[in-house]
Design a protein around this motif. Structure first.
Motif, PDB file in Angstrom:
ATOM      1  N   LEU A   1       0.871  -1.168   0.000  1.00 49.89           N
ATOM      2  CA  LEU A   1       0.000   0.000   0.000  1.00 49.89           C
ATOM      3  C   LEU A   1       0.909   1.219   0.000  1.00 49.89           C
ATOM      4  CD1 LEU A   1      -2.636  -1.165   2.640  1.00 49.89           C
ATOM      5  CD2 LEU A   1      -2.761  -1.331   0.139  1.00 49.89           C
ATOM      6  N   LYS A   2       0.936   1.936  -1.102  1.00 46.94           N
ATOM      7  CA  LYS A   2       1.943   2.980  -1.310  1.00 46.94           C
ATOM      8  C   LYS A   2       1.338   4.370  -1.215  1.00 46.94           C
ATOM      9  CE  LYS A   2       3.070   0.968  -5.240  1.00 46.94           C
ATOM     10  NZ  LYS A   2       2.600  -0.415  -5.115  1.00 46.94           N
ATOM     11  N   SER A   3       2.226   5.316  -0.891  1.00 51.44           N
ATOM     12  CA  SER A   3       1.855   6.730  -0.879  1.00 51.44           C
ATOM     13  C   SER A   3       3.026   7.527  -1.430  1.00 51.44           C
ATOM     14  CB  SER A   3       1.506   7.193   0.543  1.00 51.44           C
ATOM     15  OG  SER A   3       1.218   8.576   0.553  1.00 51.44           O
ATOM     16  N   LEU A   4       2.826   8.140  -2.588  1.00 51.61           N
ATOM     17  CA  LEU A   4       3.843   8.980  -3.214  1.00 51.61           C
ATOM     18  C   LEU A   4       3.315  10.403  -3.230  1.00 51.61           C
ATOM     19  CD1 LEU A   4       6.470   9.392  -4.854  1.00 51.61           C
ATOM     20  CD2 LEU A   4       5.150   8.824  -6.913  1.00 51.61           C
ATOM     21  N   GLY A   5       4.034  11.314  -2.549  1.00 49.22           N
ATOM     22  CA  GLY A   5       3.502  12.650  -2.359  1.00 49.22           C
ATOM     23  C   GLY A   5       4.453  13.759  -2.761  1.00 49.22           C
ATOM     24  N   LEU A   6       3.866  14.887  -3.133  1.00 50.83           N
ATOM     25  CA  LEU A   6       4.594  16.124  -3.416  1.00 50.83           C
ATOM     26  C   LEU A   6       3.914  17.233  -2.631  1.00 50.83           C
ATOM     27  CD1 LEU A   6       6.709  17.781  -5.072  1.00 50.83           C
ATOM     28  CD2 LEU A   6       4.909  18.081  -6.791  1.00 50.83           C
ATOM     29  N   GLN A   7       4.705  18.012  -1.882  1.00 49.75           N
ATOM     30  CA  GLN A   7       4.126  19.078  -1.084  1.00 49.75           C
ATOM     31  C   GLN A   7       4.898  20.381  -1.247  1.00 49.75           C
ATOM     32  OE1 GLN A   7       4.818  19.005   3.288  1.00 49.75           O
ATOM     33  NE2 GLN A   7       5.726  16.982   2.918  1.00 49.75           N
TER      34      GLN A   7
ATOM     35  N   ARG B   1       0.302  25.124   3.494  1.00 55.37           N
ATOM     36  CA  ARG B   1       0.914  23.939   2.914  1.00 55.37           C
ATOM     37  C   ARG B   1      -0.111  23.204   2.062  1.00 55.37           C
ATOM     38  NH1 ARG B   1       2.651  18.144   5.371  1.00 55.37           N
ATOM     39  NH2 ARG B   1       0.400  18.085   5.568  1.00 55.37           N
ATOM     40  N   ALA B   2       0.290  22.809   0.867  1.00 55.53           N
ATOM     41  CA  ALA B   2      -0.557  22.009  -0.019  1.00 55.53           C
ATOM     42  C   ALA B   2       0.193  20.732  -0.377  1.00 55.53           C
ATOM     43  CB  ALA B   2      -0.913  22.796  -1.275  1.00 55.53           C
ATOM     44  N   LYS B   3      -0.525  19.615  -0.341  1.00 48.08           N
ATOM     45  CA  LYS B   3       0.113  18.331  -0.590  1.00 48.08           C
ATOM     46  C   LYS B   3      -0.786  17.461  -1.441  1.00 48.08           C
ATOM     47  CE  LYS B   3       2.354  14.500   1.876  1.00 48.08           C
ATOM     48  NZ  LYS B   3       2.690  13.950   3.203  1.00 48.08           N
ATOM     49  N   GLY B   4      -0.209  16.824  -2.448  1.00 51.20           N
ATOM     50  CA  GLY B   4      -0.920  15.851  -3.255  1.00 51.20           C
ATOM     51  C   GLY B   4      -0.234  14.501  -3.142  1.00 51.20           C
ATOM     52  N   GLU B   5      -1.022  13.429  -2.970  1.00 56.45           N
ATOM     53  CA  GLU B   5      -0.469  12.084  -2.797  1.00 56.45           C
ATOM     54  C   GLU B   5      -1.219  11.088  -3.676  1.00 56.45           C
ATOM     55  OE1 GLU B   5       0.987  11.679   1.755  1.00 56.45           O
ATOM     56  OE2 GLU B   5      -1.178  11.918   1.481  1.00 56.45           O
ATOM     57  N   LEU B   6      -0.473  10.116  -4.170  1.00 55.92           N
ATOM     58  CA  LEU B   6      -1.068   8.965  -4.829  1.00 55.92           C
ATOM     59  C   LEU B   6      -1.068   7.825  -3.818  1.00 55.92           C
ATOM     60  CD1 LEU B   6       0.697   9.143  -8.320  1.00 55.92           C
ATOM     61  CD2 LEU B   6      -1.513  10.109  -7.650  1.00 55.92           C
TER      62      LEU B   6
ATOM     63  N   LEU C   1      -5.341   9.870  -6.490  1.00 58.43           N
ATOM     64  CA  LEU C   1      -4.921  11.162  -5.972  1.00 58.43           C
ATOM     65  C   LEU C   1      -5.707  11.566  -4.729  1.00 58.43           C
ATOM     66  CD1 LEU C   1      -3.166  13.708  -6.343  1.00 58.43           C
ATOM     67  CD2 LEU C   1      -5.013  14.638  -7.775  1.00 58.43           C
ATOM     68  N   LYS C   2      -4.977  11.973  -3.679  1.00 53.36           N
ATOM     69  CA  LYS C   2      -5.542  12.536  -2.457  1.00 53.36           C
ATOM     70  C   LYS C   2      -4.848  13.874  -2.191  1.00 53.36           C
ATOM     71  CE  LYS C   2      -7.486   8.449  -1.290  1.00 53.36           C
ATOM     72  NZ  LYS C   2      -8.902   8.183  -1.030  1.00 53.36           N
ATOM     73  N   THR C   3      -5.608  14.884  -1.816  1.00 51.74           N
ATOM     74  CA  THR C   3      -5.023  16.207  -1.580  1.00 51.74           C
ATOM     75  C   THR C   3      -5.281  16.658  -0.147  1.00 51.74           C
ATOM     76  OG1 THR C   3      -7.026  17.301  -2.419  1.00 51.74           O
ATOM     77  CG2 THR C   3      -5.232  16.907  -3.988  1.00 51.74           C
TER      78      THR C   3
END
Length: 339
Positions: free
Chosen positions: A129-135, A151-156, A171-173
């Motif tokens: 179960l993975k989470s790849l994020g950019l913030q 702060r804004a963050k987007g994660e897969l 995508l989760k934000t």
């Protein structure tokens, strides 16, 4: 709101004096702009590699859907790997802009998983179960006392692989906002809110920032109710923490085993509460490690029949368990923080 540990950075202002004479430029008294950090807090972490394990706990699953049914099992271990990178792209006395990348992997290993075992356990067994994020985080000091943070963050988040990934499916934000006051070098506080997944489903959660150093040994670092930690500065190179932390996650999963496959896309939402004791130790100036242990209680762990749905498909009751985690991380060299 993990970037609220930013180090205090100061900058001189220039004053133009006596234009009639030599028009000499002399430095004004150094001004300390407000930010959330206080004296005694450790330096901010730039690169982090971590691992956490929970061994041996029971799971009891209940569903009102007759085709899914109920199940019981035992998790041999729950592993989590964590990698983070935070880097400043703008670093001025009053304005900080940081960009970060995160990558987390969580997996469950069950005892005696067979073809006849409960479908959810069979599906989760050894599945990443993975989470790849950019913030992106923006800190602005209004003056010597006031500051605000965005702060804004987007994660897969989910069970995707490189071959089948579709960004819109996973995508989760998350968005964090905070406004605070720096009352002294030893005390800062603020109020804020997060639109995120701390309690599984995406909602707005309020928060109160409270950072305070009482003397050269003791302090508090908190964003209530998400976390609260008492800090003990044993030395410049050794820091001890005790407290608690709330953790939440949401994973989108596309199942291919019966009877769960009838729903195609389901969502796992979880919220945990950790009572913890943490030791942070310098290895060499910019290189530190930490070891953390405690007790992890699952507050909520549920499966929903459609991503974003409020209709609960499976309610998992997970027994509390002890856990241990280790981290290796890089911080700014001490000579930079002393400038």
């Amino acid at each position: 709101m993990k970037i609220l540990f930013l180090c205090l950075i100061t900058g001189p202002l220039l004053l133009l004096s006596q234009l009639v004479r030599a028009q000499a430029i002399e430095p004004e008294e150094e001004k300390h702009y407000a930010n959330p950090s206080v004296e005694g807090m450790p330096r901010g972490r730039g690169v982090v590699i971590g691992y956490e394990r929970l061994p041996q706990f029971d799971i009891d699953s209940r569903s009102d859907n007759p085709t899914i049914g109920n199940g019981t099992g035992r998790v041999r271990r729950n592993n989590k790997w964590d990698m983070r990178l935070m880097a400043p792209v703008l670093n001025k006395p009053r304005t900080k802009l940081l960009v970060g990348v995160t990558y987390n992997v969580e997996e469950f290993n069950f005892e005696n998983v067979e073809p006849s075992s409960y479908s959810l356990y069979r599906y989760l067994e050894d599945r990443d179960l993975k989470s790849l994020g950019l913030q992106v985080a923006f800190l602005r000091s209004i003056d010597e006392e006031r500051f605000y943070l965005i702060r804004a963050k987007g994660e897969l988040n989910g069970d995707y692989t490189q071959k089948d990934i579709n960004i819109t499916d996973y995508l989760k934000t998350t968005v964090d906002l905070a406004y605070g006051w720096k009352k002294s070098p030893y005390f800062s506080w603020g109020v804020g809110a997060q639109l995120g997944y701390t309690f599984g489903r995406r909602r707005v959660y309020p928060g109160v920032l409270y950072n305070r150093t009482f003397n050269d040994k003791w302090g508090v670092e908190s964003i209530f109710p998400a976390n609260f930690r008492v800090r003990r500065n044993i030395s410049e190179k050794t820091i001890l923490y005790g407290g608690y932390r709330l953790e939440g996650a949401s994973y989108n999963m596309y199942v291919n085993i019966t009877p769960l496959s009838q729903f195609q896309d389901i969502e796992l939402r979880r919220t945990d509460i950790k009572a913890l004791l943490r030791l942070e130790q310098e290895i060499y100036d910019f290189l530190w490690f930490s070891i953390e242990g405690g007790f992890r209680q699952y507050y909520r762990n549920r499966i929903y029949d459609v991503i974003g749905s409020r209709d609960e498909l499976i309610n998992n009751d997970l027994a509390g368990a002890g856990y241990i985690g280790v981290e290796l991380y890089l911080v700014p060299p001490r000579r930079f923080s002393q400038k």
